[in-house]
Design an enzyme around this catalytic site. Structure first.
Site, PDB file in Angstrom:
ATOM      1  N   ASP A 107       4.242 -32.244 -18.136  1.00 39.63           N
ATOM      2  CA  ASP A 107       4.315 -30.749 -18.315  1.00 39.63           C
ATOM      3  C   ASP A 107       5.560 -30.370 -17.497  1.00 39.63           C
ATOM      4  OD1 ASP A 107       2.198 -29.888 -19.906  1.00 39.63           O
ATOM      5  OD2 ASP A 107       0.752 -30.318 -18.213  1.00 39.63           O
ATOM      6  N   GLY A 108       6.049 -30.940 -16.435  1.00 37.83           N
ATOM      7  CA  GLY A 108       7.122 -30.445 -15.708  1.00 37.83           C
ATOM      8  C   GLY A 108       8.287 -30.432 -16.553  1.00 37.83           C
ATOM      9  N   TYR A 151      -0.964 -22.803 -11.616  1.00 41.78           N
ATOM     10  CA  TYR A 151      -1.390 -22.657 -10.126  1.00 41.78           C
ATOM     11  C   TYR A 151      -2.498 -21.398 -10.291  1.00 41.78           C
ATOM     12  CZ  TYR A 151       0.486 -21.332  -5.750  1.00 41.78           C
ATOM     13  OH  TYR A 151       0.723 -21.252  -4.330  1.00 41.78           O
ATOM     14  N   ASN A 152      -2.505 -20.489 -11.256  1.00 37.49           N
ATOM     15  CA  ASN A 152      -3.588 -19.363 -11.161  1.00 37.49           C
ATOM     16  C   ASN A 152      -4.784 -19.727 -11.096  1.00 37.49           C
ATOM     17  OD1 ASN A 152      -4.343 -16.429 -11.808  1.00 37.49           O
ATOM     18  ND2 ASN A 152      -5.022 -17.647 -13.607  1.00 37.49           N
ATOM     19  N   ALA A 168      -0.227 -18.370 -20.830  1.00 34.04           N
ATOM     20  CA  ALA A 168      -0.041 -19.869 -20.989  1.00 34.04           C
ATOM     21  C   ALA A 168       0.020 -20.618 -19.737  1.00 34.04           C
ATOM     22  CB  ALA A 168       1.385 -20.493 -21.597  1.00 34.04           C
ATOM     23  N   THR A 225      -3.830 -21.576 -16.592  1.00 29.00           N
ATOM     24  CA  THR A 225      -4.784 -22.628 -16.198  1.00 29.00           C
ATOM     25  C   THR A 225      -4.050 -23.426 -15.210  1.00 29.00           C
ATOM     26  OG1 THR A 225      -3.829 -24.049 -18.157  1.00 29.00           O
ATOM     27  CG2 THR A 225      -6.078 -22.728 -18.740  1.00 29.00           C
TER      28      THR A 225
END
Length: 265
Positions: free
Chosen positions: A51-52, A167-168, A162, A165
């Site tokens: 993902d990074g 850090y939030n 997006a 899901t």
């Protein structure tokens, strides 16, 4: 979906050798720079990694007219597809069984204590984080109307659907469907008002954060993975003029991933 020129890019920190070989054997071009992408007129870019790396690749080619298909060679892979679809399908079948989703990035105008201005973009979130032992004191405006005169906290984030899901979610923020037309404001360790848990704001509204006592209560601002220090004000909005198109396989699309996250699956 029809694409004229397909390329791929590969993370240097993940083991993507098998996936890379499939694309090389298919005659697709490896892309390593913006000039590479433009020279080869790439309109679909396979992103092999985690993902990074997907986020970094999107930022790198944000101003290019190219769609993205992520292949998970990492762990979580929320923005990516299972590599089995690359193994088990021809390119025409893979694209036929994929759906395009459009994401508008967050835009932040950051002004630091010296009056210097910086414009940055984020796919997942903009985070304001305290830089010292002192808690941050933040005043919050929505569309130039003061909504919270002082939030004492470790920081605060504004998340796109997006990124809701990521850090939030770890901060118990709400999960947002991609078509929700909202962004989430979620505090980090709020001390006062202690029971404030954040807010949902329509994505056509401007959000402004003003740092109080910014000379002693310094904060940094992160935009996905970029960091900027000593912020005085941060204005955040959704940049509708920029569009990020990401392909997801129909059998494991991002909408299904978002639903599964809400049921801890």
């Amino acid at each position: 979906m029809e694409y004229k020129n397909i390329g791929f890019t590969v993370s240097k920190v993940k083991n993507c050798l098998e996936e890379e070989k499939i694309l090389i054997d298919g005659g697709f071009k490896k892309i390593e720079s913006v000039s590479d992408l433009k020279k080869n007129k790439i309109d679909l870019l396979f992103v092999l990694g985690g993902d990074g790396f997907m986020l970094r690749t999107i930022h790198k080619y944000l101003n290019c007219k190219v769609d993205f298909y992520g292949v998970n060679c990492g762990t979580q892979g929320f923005l990516l597809n299972n590599p089995k679809y690359l193994y088990e399908s021809s390119m025409s079948e893979l694209l036929k069984n994929s759906k395009k989703y459009t994401i508008n990035p967050l835009k932040a105008k950051i002004i630091n204590n010296n009056g210097k201005e910086k414009i940055v973009y984020a796919i997942n979130e903009i985070a304001i984080l305290r830089s010292t032992h002192n808690a941050s004191h933040i005043k919050i405006f929505i569309e130039d109307t003061e909504r919270l005169p002082k939030l004492i906290c470790d920081g605060i984030i504004v998340s796109s659907p997006a990124g809701s899901t990521a850090y939030n979610l770890s901060l118990n923020g709400p999960i947002l469907p991609l078509d929700s037309n909202f962004v989430a404001i979620t505090p980090i360790s709020p001390f006062c008002p202690r029971l404030w848990r954040g807010a949902l704001v329509k994505n056509n509204k401007k959000i402004k954060f003003e740092m109080l006592s910014s000379d002693t209560r310094t904060v940094s601002v992160t935009s996905d993975y970029n960091e900027f220090k000593n912020a005085l004000t941060v204005e955040i909005s959704v940049e509708f003029s920029k569009k990020v198109n990401i392909l997801f396989n129909n059998f494991e699309n991002i909408e299904e991933k978002i639903i599964n996250q809400q049921f801890n699956y």
